[in-house]
Write a protein that holds these residues in place. Structure first.
Motif, PDB file in Angstrom:
ATOM      1  N   ALA A  78       0.830  -1.212   0.000  1.00 55.01           N
ATOM      2  CA  ALA A  78       0.000   0.000   0.000  1.00 55.01           C
ATOM      3  C   ALA A  78       0.862   1.259   0.000  1.00 55.01           C
ATOM      4  CB  ALA A  78      -0.936  -0.004   1.211  1.00 55.01           C
ATOM      5  N   ARG A  79       1.931   1.258   0.772  1.00 55.78           N
ATOM      6  CA  ARG A  79       2.827   2.429   0.796  1.00 55.78           C
ATOM      7  C   ARG A  79       3.512   2.629  -0.563  1.00 55.78           C
ATOM      8  NH1 ARG A  79       3.482   4.589   5.868  1.00 55.78           N
ATOM      9  NH2 ARG A  79       2.898   3.234   7.631  1.00 55.78           N
ATOM     10  N   ALA A  80       3.893   1.525  -1.206  1.00 59.09           N
ATOM     11  CA  ALA A  80       4.519   1.630  -2.536  1.00 59.09           C
ATOM     12  C   ALA A  80       3.541   2.214  -3.553  1.00 59.09           C
ATOM     13  CB  ALA A  80       5.007   0.257  -2.998  1.00 59.09           C
ATOM     14  N   LEU A  81       2.258   1.817  -3.451  1.00 56.44           N
ATOM     15  CA  LEU A  81       1.241   2.333  -4.376  1.00 56.44           C
ATOM     16  C   LEU A  81       0.933   3.806  -4.104  1.00 56.44           C
ATOM     17  CD1 LEU A  81      -1.179  -0.744  -4.418  1.00 56.44           C
ATOM     18  CD2 LEU A  81       0.450  -0.081  -6.195  1.00 56.44           C
ATOM     19  N   LEU A  82       0.842   4.167  -2.821  1.00 59.43           N
ATOM     20  CA  LEU A  82       0.538   5.565  -2.471  1.00 59.43           C
ATOM     21  C   LEU A  82       1.689   6.508  -2.826  1.00 59.43           C
ATOM     22  CD1 LEU A  82      -1.327   5.069   0.922  1.00 59.43           C
ATOM     23  CD2 LEU A  82      -2.309   5.904  -1.232  1.00 59.43           C
ATOM     24  N   ALA A  83       2.889   5.951  -3.005  1.00 61.80           N
ATOM     25  CA  ALA A  83       4.040   6.782  -3.391  1.00 61.80           C
ATOM     26  C   ALA A  83       4.047   7.082  -4.893  1.00 61.80           C
ATOM     27  CB  ALA A  83       5.340   6.073  -3.007  1.00 61.80           C
ATOM     28  N   LEU A  84       3.163   6.408  -5.660  1.00 64.93           N
ATOM     29  CA  LEU A  84       3.123   6.631  -7.106  1.00 64.93           C
ATOM     30  C   LEU A  84       2.442   7.962  -7.425  1.00 64.93           C
ATOM     31  CD1 LEU A  84       2.105   3.011  -8.199  1.00 64.93           C
ATOM     32  CD2 LEU A  84       4.352   4.085  -8.472  1.00 64.93           C
ATOM     33  N   PRO A  85       2.824   8.608  -8.532  1.00 67.75           N
ATOM     34  CA  PRO A  85       2.250   9.916  -8.870  1.00 67.75           C
ATOM     35  C   PRO A  85       0.734   9.844  -9.071  1.00 67.75           C
ATOM     36  CG  PRO A  85       3.744   9.128 -10.611  1.00 67.75           C
ATOM     37  CD  PRO A  85       3.854   8.179  -9.479  1.00 67.75           C
ATOM     38  N   GLY A  86       0.026  10.792  -8.462  1.00 64.26           N
ATOM     39  CA  GLY A  86      -1.427  10.882  -8.630  1.00 64.26           C
ATOM     40  C   GLY A  86      -2.242   9.967  -7.739  1.00 64.26           C
ATOM     41  N   ALA A  87      -1.565   9.164  -6.876  1.00 64.12           N
ATOM     42  CA  ALA A  87      -2.289   8.195  -6.040  1.00 64.12           C
ATOM     43  C   ALA A  87      -2.760   8.836  -4.738  1.00 64.12           C
ATOM     44  CB  ALA A  87      -1.389   7.004  -5.729  1.00 64.12           C
ATOM     45  N   VAL A  88      -4.008   8.573  -4.373  1.00 61.11           N
ATOM     46  CA  VAL A  88      -4.552   9.061  -3.100  1.00 61.11           C
ATOM     47  C   VAL A  88      -5.252   7.904  -2.385  1.00 61.11           C
ATOM     48  CG1 VAL A  88      -4.933  11.405  -4.005  1.00 61.11           C
ATOM     49  CG2 VAL A  88      -6.804   9.757  -4.039  1.00 61.11           C
ATOM     50  N   PRO A  89      -5.256   7.900  -1.042  1.00 67.76           N
ATOM     51  CA  PRO A  89      -6.065   6.900  -0.333  1.00 67.76           C
ATOM     52  C   PRO A  89      -7.543   7.271  -0.439  1.00 67.76           C
ATOM     53  CG  PRO A  89      -5.064   8.402   1.251  1.00 67.76           C
ATOM     54  CD  PRO A  89      -4.561   8.820  -0.110  1.00 67.76           C
ATOM     55  N   ALA A  90      -8.399   6.268  -0.605  1.00 69.69           N
ATOM     56  CA  ALA A  90      -9.842   6.517  -0.732  1.00 69.69           C
ATOM     57  C   ALA A  90     -10.595   5.508   0.123  1.00 69.69           C
ATOM     58  CB  ALA A  90     -10.263   6.408  -2.200  1.00 69.69           C
ATOM     59  N   GLY A  91     -11.712   5.944   0.695  1.00 68.61           N
ATOM     60  CA  GLY A  91     -12.453   5.115   1.646  1.00 68.61           C
ATOM     61  C   GLY A  91     -13.776   4.607   1.103  1.00 68.61           C
ATOM     62  N   LEU A  92     -14.569   4.016   1.993  1.00 67.15           N
ATOM     63  CA  LEU A  92     -15.853   3.412   1.623  1.00 67.15           C
ATOM     64  C   LEU A  92     -16.831   4.419   1.022  1.00 67.15           C
ATOM     65  CD1 LEU A  92     -16.686   1.156   4.722  1.00 67.15           C
ATOM     66  CD2 LEU A  92     -15.953   0.376   2.465  1.00 67.15           C
ATOM     67  N   GLY A  93     -16.754   5.667   1.477  1.00 70.30           N
ATOM     68  CA  GLY A  93     -17.682   6.684   0.969  1.00 70.30           C
ATOM     69  C   GLY A  93     -17.509   6.902  -0.523  1.00 70.30           C
ATOM     70  N   ALA A  94     -16.249   7.080  -0.951  1.00 70.32           N
ATOM     71  CA  ALA A  94     -15.969   7.272  -2.375  1.00 70.32           C
ATOM     72  C   ALA A  94     -16.240   5.996  -3.160  1.00 70.32           C
ATOM     73  CB  ALA A  94     -14.526   7.723  -2.580  1.00 70.32           C
ATOM     74  N   ARG A  95     -15.937   4.854  -2.559  1.00 69.90           N
ATOM     75  CA  ARG A  95     -16.203   3.577  -3.235  1.00 69.90           C
ATOM     76  C   ARG A  95     -17.693   3.448  -3.543  1.00 69.90           C
ATOM     77  NH1 ARG A  95     -14.461  -1.951  -3.899  1.00 69.90           N
ATOM     78  NH2 ARG A  95     -15.795  -3.419  -2.813  1.00 69.90           N
ATOM     79  N   ASP A  96     -18.537   3.886  -2.596  1.00 71.27           N
ATOM     80  CA  ASP A  96     -19.982   3.783  -2.787  1.00 71.27           C
ATOM     81  C   ASP A  96     -20.484   4.760  -3.846  1.00 71.27           C
ATOM     82  OD1 ASP A  96     -22.389   2.387  -1.912  1.00 71.27           O
ATOM     83  OD2 ASP A  96     -23.056   4.352  -1.234  1.00 71.27           O
ATOM     84  N   SER A  97     -20.002   5.998  -3.832  1.00 71.40           N
ATOM     85  CA  SER A  97     -20.480   6.971  -4.831  1.00 71.40           C
ATOM     86  C   SER A  97     -19.978   6.627  -6.231  1.00 71.40           C
ATOM     87  CB  SER A  97     -20.083   8.399  -4.438  1.00 71.40           C
ATOM     88  OG  SER A  97     -18.684   8.542  -4.288  1.00 71.40           O
ATOM     89  N   LEU A  98     -18.777   6.073  -6.324  1.00 74.38           N
ATOM     90  CA  LEU A  98     -18.236   5.657  -7.626  1.00 74.38           C
ATOM     91  C   LEU A  98     -19.039   4.492  -8.204  1.00 74.38           C
ATOM     92  CD1 LEU A  98     -14.500   5.920  -6.611  1.00 74.38           C
ATOM     93  CD2 LEU A  98     -15.457   7.138  -8.580  1.00 74.38           C
ATOM     94  N   ARG A  99     -19.327   3.485  -7.366  1.00 74.39           N
ATOM     95  CA  ARG A  99     -20.042   2.307  -7.888  1.00 74.39           C
ATOM     96  C   ARG A  99     -21.489   2.668  -8.219  1.00 74.39           C
ATOM     97  NH1 ARG A  99     -24.864   0.325  -5.433  1.00 74.39           N
ATOM     98  NH2 ARG A  99     -24.841   1.278  -3.380  1.00 74.39           N
ATOM     99  N   LEU A 100     -22.069   3.627  -7.485  1.00 71.09           N
ATOM    100  CA  LEU A 100     -23.439   4.042  -7.781  1.00 71.09           C
ATOM    101  C   LEU A 100     -23.491   4.755  -9.133  1.00 71.09           C
ATOM    102  CD1 LEU A 100     -26.413   4.386  -7.041  1.00 71.09           C
ATOM    103  CD2 LEU A 100     -25.784   6.382  -5.665  1.00 71.09           C
ATOM    104  N   GLU A 101     -22.570   5.672  -9.382  1.00 73.09           N
ATOM    105  CA  GLU A 101     -22.515   6.337 -10.695  1.00 73.09           C
ATOM    106  C   GLU A 101     -22.274   5.329 -11.817  1.00 73.09           C
ATOM    107  OE1 GLU A 101     -20.879  10.845  -9.689  1.00 73.09           O
ATOM    108  OE2 GLU A 101     -19.495   9.378 -10.549  1.00 73.09           O
TER     109      GLU A 101
END
Length: 368
Positions: free
Chosen positions: A211-234
């Motif tokens: 997870a730390r290696a992925l978050l160090a990549l350009p443009g990467a942000v941590p995202a939680g259940l709230g965003a996961r729900d709004s993304l899957r709904l759209e």
């Protein structure tokens, strides 16, 4: 949601979530990050424009091993599992004898075994149901010592390819063993956001390092259940327990495409009688997309009316950050399911106008 007195389980990334300032909430028996300090809207939009990293380690992971594993799994699903080639994955439904949906799941053919991803709230139910139909020589291995992360968004694969070049050649629903930052992982080019991206299965002890290696990549942000729900709904994707459950059939849920062509000639899966009857004569209700006309979101369990008569209920709803407006899904009587049909959503007792609309609300951008 879990009872507040219950001891919540934690994923292998729990300490990292807290370090990143996550707000933790109970979900399917786990303490999960609902959002980080940037907030749900920012995490949603960052996933749509770059790459969001989601912890989905609460999901169940398991493997079916032995001669006839695909045939055994087909005793519980209308999906054509036998047709699945090595290195490929598909979405399917486990069905009940009464034609309801026991769960939705992912299955991958890894050559010598089938790899399953099951919903967190249903994994114990699913595993018990699978074990009950297994013939001699086929066994189900649960994999509680593995974590799962989803790296989603239009920039996710390009960023990941800088440290794991093999992923760039993967197509949507390909599955591949990949070394990422020196860590052995299983990568599928799939996800639950409607965006291109990957889901990565990794041993629990190496999850935080990954997870730390992925978050160090350009443009990467941590995202939680709230965003996961709004993304899957759209994206018009179902959430088990909201949009599908043991009372909904694959036909009502508009998931007929998950039923294999061969399986529609054999009719030898649980609930086949109901599915066949609804395919022949039409179901009484259908899952539809719904676009409210104002700015007022309609949440789950909002009654849906036409001409003052209740014709259905919203199952998932909220604000769509990419749409800059509300969207919802729900079930309505079949005669009111055509795109463009005018509906009234009864939000706090007041009629709010809406229309049946095609899903996805935001275009899928899978790497086909």
């Amino acid at each position: 949601m879990a009872d507040s007195t219950e001891t919540l389980l934690e994923t292998p990334l729990a300490s990292l979530h807290r370090e990143l300032g996550a707000r933790m909430v109970p979900f399917a028996g786990y303490a999960m990050p609902v959002q980080y300090p940037a907030g749900i809207m920012a995490e949603h939009l960052a996933t749509r424009s770059g790459a969001g990293l989601f912890d989905v380690s609460h999901m169940g992971q398991a493997e079916l091993v032995g001669e006839g594993a695909a045939e055994a799994l087909e005793r519980l699903t209308p999906a054509d599992v036998k047709i699945l080639k090595p290195g490929r994955q598909k979405y399917g439904l486990l069905t009940t004898e009464s034609g309801g949906v026991l769960d939705d799941f992912m299955v991958a053919n890894l050559g010598d075994r089938l790899f399953l991803v099951l919903n967190a709230s249903r994994k114990d139910v699913d595993c018990a149901a699978i074990e009950a139909v297994l013939p001699a020589g086929v066994r189900l291995n649960r994999l509680p010592d593995r974590a799962l992360v989803a790296f989603q968004g239009p920039g996710a694969v390009a960023a990941l390819a800088t440290i794991a070049p093999d992923v760039s050649a993967m197509r949507f629903m390909d599955v591949l063993a990949v070394e990422i930052a020196g860590i052995t992982t299983l990568v599928s080019r799939s996800g639950y956001t409607g965006e291109d991206g990957v889901e990565i299965s990794v041993s629990a002890e190496e999850a935080e390092e990954l997870a730390r290696a992925l978050l160090a990549l350009p443009g990467a942000v941590p995202a939680g259940l709230g965003a996961r729900d709004s993304l899957r709904l759209e994206a018009g994707l179902c959430l088990y327990g909201n949009d599908i459950d043991e009372t909904t059939s694959p036909v009502e849920a508009n998931l007929v495409w998950t039923i294999g062509k061969r399986r529609r000639t054999e009719w030898n899966f649980p609930g086949a009688e109901r599915v066949r009857e609804e395919l022949d004569n039409g179901p009484k209700r259908l899952r539809v997309g719904i676009l409210p006309e104002g700015r007022q979101p309609a949440r789950g369990h909002t009654p849906i009316q036409v001409g003052g008569e209740v014709v259905g209920e919203v199952t998932s709803g909220g604000f769509g950050p990419s749409l800059n407006g509300p969207c919802a899904m729900g079930y309505v009587a079949r005669e009111h399911a055509a795109d463009g049909t005018a509906l009234d959503l009864m939000v706090r007792g007041k009629a709010s106008p809406a229309r049946v609309a095609p899903t996805p609300f935001f275009p899928h951008r899978y790497a086909r």
